[in-house]
Design a protein around this motif. Structure first.
Motif, mmCIF file in Angstrom:
data_model
loop_
_atom_site.group_PDB
_atom_site.id
_atom_site.type_symbol
_atom_site.label_atom_id
_atom_site.label_comp_id
_atom_site.label_asym_id
_atom_site.label_seq_id
_atom_site.Cartn_x
_atom_site.Cartn_y
_atom_site.Cartn_z
ATOM 1 N N UNK A 30 -8.779 11.991 -5.054
ATOM 2 C CA UNK A 30 -7.351 12.079 -4.743
ATOM 3 C C UNK A 30 -7.008 11.531 -3.372
ATOM 4 N N UNK A 31 -7.686 11.999 -2.316
ATOM 5 C CA UNK A 31 -7.399 11.451 -0.990
ATOM 6 C C UNK A 31 -7.680 9.943 -0.880
ATOM 7 N N UNK A 32 -8.712 9.453 -1.551
ATOM 8 C CA UNK A 32 -9.006 8.018 -1.498
ATOM 9 C C UNK A 32 -7.899 7.204 -2.153
ATOM 10 N N UNK A 33 -7.362 7.707 -3.257
ATOM 11 C CA UNK A 33 -6.257 7.012 -3.927
ATOM 12 C C UNK A 33 -4.995 7.078 -3.060
ATOM 13 N N UNK A 34 -4.709 8.253 -2.481
ATOM 14 C CA UNK A 34 -3.540 8.363 -1.594
ATOM 15 C C UNK A 34 -3.684 7.454 -0.387
ATOM 16 N N UNK A 35 -4.892 7.357 0.166
ATOM 17 C CA UNK A 35 -5.124 6.481 1.315
ATOM 18 C C UNK A 35 -4.956 5.016 0.920
ATOM 19 N N UNK A 36 -5.436 4.643 -0.248
ATOM 20 C CA UNK A 36 -5.306 3.254 -0.704
ATOM 21 C C UNK A 36 -3.844 2.865 -0.874
ATOM 22 N N UNK A 37 -3.043 3.807 -1.355
ATOM 23 C CA UNK A 37 -1.627 3.541 -1.608
ATOM 24 C C UNK A 37 -0.739 3.869 -0.413
ATOM 25 N N UNK A 38 -1.329 4.403 0.667
ATOM 26 C CA UNK A 38 -0.570 4.869 1.830
ATOM 27 C C UNK A 38 0.521 5.825 1.371
ATOM 28 N N UNK A 39 0.116 6.780 0.536
ATOM 29 C CA UNK A 39 1.034 7.734 -0.074
ATOM 30 C C UNK A 39 1.030 9.029 0.735
ATOM 31 N N UNK A 40 2.005 9.166 1.626
ATOM 32 C CA UNK A 40 2.080 10.359 2.455
ATOM 33 C C UNK A 40 3.295 10.301 3.346
ATOM 34 N N UNK A 114 -11.410 3.578 -0.954
ATOM 35 C CA UNK A 114 -11.548 3.884 -2.376
ATOM 36 C C UNK A 114 -12.711 3.113 -2.989
ATOM 37 N N UNK A 115 -13.038 1.956 -2.410
ATOM 38 C CA UNK A 115 -14.139 1.143 -2.945
ATOM 39 C C UNK A 115 -15.450 1.921 -2.833
ATOM 40 N N UNK A 116 -15.712 2.496 -1.675
ATOM 41 C CA UNK A 116 -16.945 3.256 -1.476
ATOM 42 C C UNK A 116 -16.964 4.497 -2.367
ATOM 43 N N UNK A 117 -15.817 5.179 -2.456
ATOM 44 C CA UNK A 117 -15.722 6.349 -3.325
ATOM 45 C C UNK A 117 -16.008 5.957 -4.775
ATOM 46 N N UNK A 118 -15.432 4.845 -5.215
ATOM 47 C CA UNK A 118 -15.661 4.363 -6.580
ATOM 48 C C UNK A 118 -17.117 4.023 -6.838
ATOM 49 N N UNK A 119 -17.758 3.389 -5.871
ATOM 50 C CA UNK A 119 -19.179 3.045 -6.028
ATOM 51 C C UNK A 119 -20.045 4.299 -6.124
#
Length: 144
Positions: A30-40, A114-119
């Motif tokens: 969740x945080x990785x996706x929010x960070x990727x989208x700059x959702x905050x 998110x790339x590292x999290x996905x890997x």
């Protein structure tokens, strides 16, 4: 001749490694996706101190400072993700987004963490799948 039962030790270790990777990685999706989208919450980051860590043959630096939200709330001692030695100066400001992480705020363009999290997710799932396959597909007993 008795037949050996149970999983091979290597399959147990592989499954355990996969489970541990997933255990630590899944909460970060969740945080990785929010960070990727700059959702905050958008606001302003003010650089206060450059914090650097020396690695063999490499230096990693990040600016730490304050984040001011539009509501007037200030978060101090947060780091601007992706900032480096040359990206800012003490006292400089930059647009930033607070996604709810304890120690980090992000630039308005988001991040690639998110790339590292996905890997890590793929690796953990792959290790579990490999161990599961090894448990199901056992080598045939040698004919005697």
């Amino acid at each position: 001749m008795s037949r050996r039962r149970g999983l091979p030790f290597s399959s147990v270790v592989t499954a355990l490694a996969g489970f541990i990777l997933l255990w630590f990685t899944v909460p970060g999706i969740g945080p990785a996706v929010r960070a990727a989208r700059a959702d905050g919450v958008s606001g302003v980051f003010t650089a206060r101190e450059l914090v650097c860590v020396q690695h063999p043959g490499h230096e990693s630096c990040t600016w730490t400072g304050d984040f001011l939200a539009p509501t007037g709330q200030v978060r101090d001692r947060v780091s601007l993700y992706g900032s480096g030695r040359e990206s800012m100066r003490a006292g400089a400001t930059a647009s930033a987004v607070d996604i709810g992480r304890t120690y980090w705020v992000y630039g308005p363009d988001g991040s690639d963490e998110w790339v590292f999290t996905g890997l890590l997710l793929l690796l953990g799932a792959g290790l579990l799948a490999y161990a599961a396959r090894a448990a199901v597909v056992r080598p045939r007993a040698a004919a005697t």
